[in-house]
Design an enzyme around this catalytic site. Sequence first.
Site, PDB file in Angstrom:
ATOM      1  CG  ASP A  20      -2.043   1.183   1.196  1.00 63.23           C
ATOM      2  OD1 ASP A  20      -2.924   1.436   0.243  1.00 63.23           O
ATOM      3  OD2 ASP A  20      -1.863   2.065   2.209  1.00 63.23           O
ATOM      4  CB  SER A  21       0.159   4.703  -0.853  1.00 62.15           C
ATOM      5  OG  SER A  21      -0.910   4.896  -0.219  1.00 62.15           O
ATOM      6  CE1 TYR A  52       2.784   5.988  -3.419  1.00 60.99           C
ATOM      7  CE2 TYR A  52       1.921   4.054  -4.465  1.00 60.99           C
ATOM      8  CZ  TYR A  52       2.675   4.576  -4.127  1.00 60.99           C
ATOM      9  OH  TYR A  52       4.139   3.829  -3.837  1.00 60.99           O
ATOM     10  N   GLY A  53      -2.924   9.134  -4.193  1.00 64.60           N
ATOM     11  CA  GLY A  53      -4.419   9.552  -4.569  1.00 64.60           C
ATOM     12  C   GLY A  53      -4.280  10.853  -5.390  1.00 64.60           C
ATOM     13  CB  CYS A  83      -2.950   0.507  -2.805  1.00 66.36           C
ATOM     14  SG  CYS A  83      -2.942   2.011  -3.128  1.00 66.36           S
ATOM     15  CG  ASN A  84      -9.232   0.676  -3.473  1.00 64.79           C
ATOM     16  OD1 ASN A  84     -10.432   0.039  -4.188  1.00 64.79           O
ATOM     17  ND2 ASN A  84      -9.276   0.378  -2.208  1.00 64.79           N
ATOM     18  CD  GLU A 168      -0.320   7.319   5.339  1.00 66.55           C
ATOM     19  OE1 GLU A 168       1.018   7.401   5.409  1.00 66.55           O
ATOM     20  OE2 GLU A 168      -1.036   6.233   5.371  1.00 66.55           O
ATOM     21  CB  CYS A 202      -9.590   4.572  -0.262  1.00 66.79           C
ATOM     22  SG  CYS A 202      -8.106   5.177   0.462  1.00 66.79           S
ATOM     23  CB  THR A 203      -6.845   0.063   1.676  1.00 67.78           C
ATOM     24  OG1 THR A 203      -5.693   0.680   1.275  1.00 67.78           O
ATOM     25  CG2 THR A 203      -7.168  -1.025   0.725  1.00 67.78           C
ATOM     26  CG  HIS A 204      -5.184   5.247   3.698  1.00 68.59           C
ATOM     27  ND1 HIS A 204      -4.658   4.723   2.650  1.00 68.59           N
ATOM     28  CD2 HIS A 204      -4.293   5.929   4.521  1.00 68.59           C
ATOM     29  CE1 HIS A 204      -3.517   4.623   2.944  1.00 68.59           C
ATOM     30  NE2 HIS A 204      -3.222   5.507   3.700  1.00 68.59           N
TER      31      HIS A 204
HETATM   32  N1  DGL Z   1      -5.000   3.526   0.569  1.00 68.81           N
HETATM   33  C1  DGL Z   1      -4.892   3.689  -1.079  1.00 68.81           C
HETATM   34  C2  DGL Z   1      -5.975   3.487  -1.799  1.00 68.81           C
HETATM   35  O1  DGL Z   1      -6.761   2.294  -1.350  1.00 68.81           O
HETATM   36  C3  DGL Z   1      -4.315   5.049  -1.166  1.00 68.81           C
HETATM   37  C4  DGL Z   1      -4.226   6.139  -0.585  1.00 68.81           C
HETATM   38  C5  DGL Z   1      -3.289   7.388  -0.879  1.00 68.81           C
HETATM   39  O2  DGL Z   1      -2.082   6.857  -0.885  1.00 68.81           O
HETATM   40  O3  DGL Z   1      -3.826   8.181  -1.383  1.00 68.81           O
HETATM   41  O4  DGL Z   1      -6.512   4.119  -2.731  1.00 68.81           O
END
Ligand code: DGL
Length: 283
Positions: A20-21, A52-53, A83-84, A168, A202-204
């Site tokens: 994941d990011s 990353y988003g 990570c989506n 984060e 989003c996994t966050h």
């Molecule tokens: N957790 C990640 C996702 O599922 C990315 C979040 C990010 O880095 O912006 O998209």
Amino acid sequence: MITSANLSKPSQPGPIGVFDSGYGGLTILKSLRAQLPQYDYIYLGDNARAPYGTRSFELVYDFTLQAVKHLFAQGCHLVILACNTASAKALRSIQQRDLPVLDPTRRVLGVIRPTVEQLGATSRSGHVGVLGTPGTVASGSYNIEIEHLNPGFVTTAHACPMWVPLVEYGEAASPGADYFVRKEIDALLAADPLIDTIVLGCTHYPLLLPKIRHYVPEGITILSQGDIVAASLTDYLSRHPDMEARLTRGASCRYLTTDAPDRFSAAAGVFLGESVAASRATL
Ligand code: DGL
């Protein structure tokens, strides 16, 4: 630099790589370890370059490919992009363009397809909301997959640019997070009041679940991905005994981060409910 020449030997079994990011993929890892505790895992968080988003396709692809190569070099034959954003922007290119060159026997799997496969059984109205990063939403990946698997479904994808930074930076439970959680949920439901299922794409976002539940009206199902991805991997391994045979079974987990290991250990330990020792990875 990692090339196909210095990947670990294909014949030697290895751990499952989870990427994941940042911290978000821990929500997937937790479910994987609960449902498939027998395997070894390596978790890699690119915390130094998260989020990353909001990044371009090219950068997300480059960073994700670096991470995949790093996990391959650590002995992983199977890598889950937990990570989506990476699944939306990099998975297809890696599967179609890079794997055949790097090592056609290894596999990289994402989280979007297994999530979408649940929707047919979950939504009665056929109106689905997806909350994700700006990158995931802009990619259109959820809309395409949902409408492909469920013709006639109406998908409304909505970006929540502040949610990943809140997680984060350890602000997920703070009173300030309420403002941003409520704002995005209200905007999604205003865009389509018939939505009966919301995908946390989003996994966050599961780290914000108590607040999300508070602001989502009763009667709307909230789908978060951990258990869905774990069930999907269980099914995948039962259908691919050749891959299953290439996984080591020591019930361990190593944690790698591209940022400070101490910071990762503290944050991940709180989230996972156990103390976690992380090491620094240079991609
Ligand atoms: N957790 C990640 C996702 O599922 C990315 C979040 C990010 O880095 O912006 O998209």
